[in-house]
Design an enzyme around this catalytic site. Sequence first.
Site, mmCIF file in Angstrom:
data_model
loop_
_atom_site.group_PDB
_atom_site.id
_atom_site.type_symbol
_atom_site.label_atom_id
_atom_site.label_comp_id
_atom_site.label_asym_id
_atom_site.label_seq_id
_atom_site.Cartn_x
_atom_site.Cartn_y
_atom_site.Cartn_z
ATOM 1 N N SER A 21 0.863 -1.179 0.000
ATOM 2 C CA SER A 21 0.000 0.000 0.000
ATOM 3 C C SER A 21 0.896 1.223 0.000
ATOM 4 C CB SER A 21 -0.885 0.014 1.252
ATOM 5 O OG SER A 21 -1.520 1.271 1.434
ATOM 6 N N TYR A 68 -1.866 -1.665 10.663
ATOM 7 C CA TYR A 68 -2.066 -1.893 9.226
ATOM 8 C C TYR A 68 -0.918 -1.289 8.423
ATOM 9 C CZ TYR A 68 -3.866 -1.386 4.504
ATOM 10 O OH TYR A 68 -4.002 -1.427 3.136
ATOM 11 N N LYS A 87 1.933 -3.245 6.082
ATOM 12 C CA LYS A 87 2.186 -2.991 4.661
ATOM 13 C C LYS A 87 3.634 -2.584 4.422
ATOM 14 C CE LYS A 87 -1.771 -4.236 3.232
ATOM 15 N NZ LYS A 87 -1.867 -5.483 2.430
#
Length: 264
Positions: A142, A155, A159
């Site tokens: 991401s 999160y 990533k």
Amino acid sequence: MSTENAANLAVVTGASTGIGFALAREFVERGFDVIAAAEEPEIHNAAADLSGSGRHVTAVQVDLATADGVESLARAVQEEGQAADAVALNAGVGVNGRFDQTSLEDQLNLVDLNVRSTVHLARLLLPAMVARGEGRVLITSSIAAVAPGPYHSTYAASKAFVHSFAEGIREELKETGVTVTSLMPGPTETEFFARAEMEDTKIGQMDDKDDPASVARDGVEALIAGRASVVAGSFTNRVQAEVGTHLPDALANPLLARMTKPQD
């Protein structure tokens, strides 16, 4: 890797909806048979939809946040009797909120799915690809990987991990015929924001999120070309990735927090 060969096999995780489903569709449209995996029962409907193209699409319903789920998927791939030509490690979840106020179980499940399953499944599938001397791996990271992630800190860290992991094993495998590509989408119109409870954030309420089909197309094209990474979707994503890479964290943190902080 010839995309014209009917025997080509792609494995896609997180394939029931969103970017994963779009990746599976992209492979099908390029002549691949697909093993499509996800935890949700919807994976069977997704596979049936994709099979309408005439390609063979196998649904595997597994919880990849568990070691048993990862190993079950690897066995399903082995039962095909050939190494995968392409593997898209895309399964992932988010958790939004102040870290000390969120569920520890949810945070650890995120680490298990986003990080542990990526490493585990890659380790199980790569040896056969290396032994054959050919293959392509796509790992969904991401643009969140390149900057701090307040209010979705685990999160963003997950990533960053998988992006670094992709870059590292790419170098290790450079003489094997197997390439590894990091796919770095920006905000995309999927169920991610609802599942991560980010619908009340500024980023969740954006009207101009990217189309998952466009993201998947960019990702598969980069995979087939053997590129190291691709910032998929809009030009804005590429700008944000560059800014995130070069802006000092002390400046990036408060700017990003405005986008991801739950609204009171």
